[in-house]
Design an enzyme around this catalytic site. Structure first.
Site, PDB file in Angstrom:
ATOM      1  N   GLU A 164     -18.292 -28.988  -2.285  1.00 15.31           N
ATOM      2  CA  GLU A 164     -19.456 -28.308  -2.854  1.00 15.31           C
ATOM      3  C   GLU A 164     -20.190 -27.627  -1.709  1.00 15.31           C
ATOM      4  O   GLU A 164     -20.704 -28.296  -0.814  1.00 15.31           O
ATOM      5  CB  GLU A 164     -20.401 -29.305  -3.529  1.00 15.31           C
ATOM      6  CG  GLU A 164     -20.004 -29.730  -4.906  1.00 15.31           C
ATOM      7  CD  GLU A 164     -21.060 -30.637  -5.540  1.00 15.31           C
ATOM      8  OE1 GLU A 164     -22.184 -30.720  -5.010  1.00 15.31           O
ATOM      9  OE2 GLU A 164     -20.753 -31.262  -6.562  1.00 15.31           O
ATOM     10  N   ASP A 224     -33.690 -31.578  -4.556  1.00 16.68           N
ATOM     11  CA  ASP A 224     -33.042 -32.119  -3.366  1.00 16.68           C
ATOM     12  C   ASP A 224     -33.844 -33.270  -2.785  1.00 16.68           C
ATOM     13  O   ASP A 224     -35.071 -33.209  -2.712  1.00 16.68           O
ATOM     14  CB  ASP A 224     -32.890 -31.037  -2.286  1.00 16.68           C
ATOM     15  CG  ASP A 224     -31.894 -29.963  -2.669  1.00 16.68           C
ATOM     16  OD1 ASP A 224     -31.125 -30.190  -3.619  1.00 16.68           O
ATOM     17  OD2 ASP A 224     -31.883 -28.903  -2.018  1.00 16.68           O
TER      18      ASP A 224
END
Length: 270
Positions: free
Chosen positions: A57, A68
């Site tokens: 990824e 995040d």
């Protein structure tokens, strides 16, 4: 209950088929482009390929990374200060492909909109990319991306969480191709000491409605955790722990990736 069958046009389908034939889960490793700098980040991604990661990824750093965790957010800040661009992510995808790896891009939706949805899909296909993980895009708002991904044969990886309603889960799974990304909470990512018990139930909910592969992102940072999640998931997704390891240098990253690759090969059934 009707089971949704995955389209045979999935780019990542053969990866999961191969892993199933080996009686193991796929190892999916995340790193952001540009951390600690663009060339090192690309070298790190190739290290992941060589260390046993089945899918890479490739992250697009974004200035407002709402989902995040602190480790990835800090790495993203470093990358943005270094001037990383979306084209650097596409170049990283190309390098991974040339090294024999399979890459998907993970990005918030705004950078794709700015780049142009059709142009991004075209350039991702040209770079050898297999698909796109879109954490803040829901299928209801993804009409343009679904059309572009069909045209350019790219997989669509949407997120599901334990909080997903039955309707939302079916909608999300039906719109996905390649795999579905299962998270413990629809929120912040990061490495954890203990793995959540609600996620095996979420994987079972997906399996009840589709034969699509399910990748689980649960803050994995050890061989034991990779083995445990690999016992019920088709893919074990690791991000924050790899980013932390890269902060200590490429040898540490390689060591952790090899440890995790061993973990998915000794899956622990619950």
């Amino acid at each position: 209950m009707m089971v949704l069958e995955q389209s045979e046009t999935s780019r990542l389908g053969p990866v999961f088929d191969s892993c199933r034939a080996d009686n193991r889960a796929a190892l999916i490793g995340y790193l952001p482009t540009g951390y600690p700098d663009v060339p090192t980040s690309v070298d790190a991604m190739i290290e992941l390929v060589e260390s046993g990661c089945d899918i890479i990824e490739v992250g697009v750093p974004y200035s407002d990374p709402g989902m995040d965790g602190p480790t990835i957010a800090r790495a993203t800040e470093v990358a943005l200060r270094g001037g990383v661009r979306v084209r650097d992510t596409l170049a990283a995808v190309e390098a991974i492909s040339q090294a024999g790896g399979r890459a998907v891009v993970m990005t918030y939706w705004n950078p794709v909109l700015r780049y142009g949805v059709c142009a991004f899909a075209r350039d991702l296909e040209s770079a050898g990319g297999h698909g796109l993980v879109t954490p803040d895009l829901i299928p209801d708002e993804a009409r343009q991306w679904i059309a572009a991904s069909e045209k350019h044969r790219l997989d669509r990886i949407f997120l599901v969480a334990p909080s997903s309603t039955p309707h939302r889960l079916v909608t999300t799974v039906g719109a996905s191709r390649g795999f579905v990304y299962a998270v413990s909470v629809m929120g912040v990512t990061g490495a954890r000491d203990a793995v959540s018990q609600v996620v095996p139930e979420l994987v079972a909910r997906v399996k009840a409605v589709s034969d699509i592969a399910v990748g689980v992102g649960l803050g994995v940072r050890s061989r034991e955790q990779a083995a445990q999640i690999g016992g019920y998931a088709d893919g074990v997704i690791v991000g924050s722990a790899l980013v932390s390891a890269l902060g200590d240098g490429l040898p540490r990253l390689r060591a952790l990736a090899e440890e995790l690759a061993a973990g998915v090969r000794q899956r622990t059934f619950m």
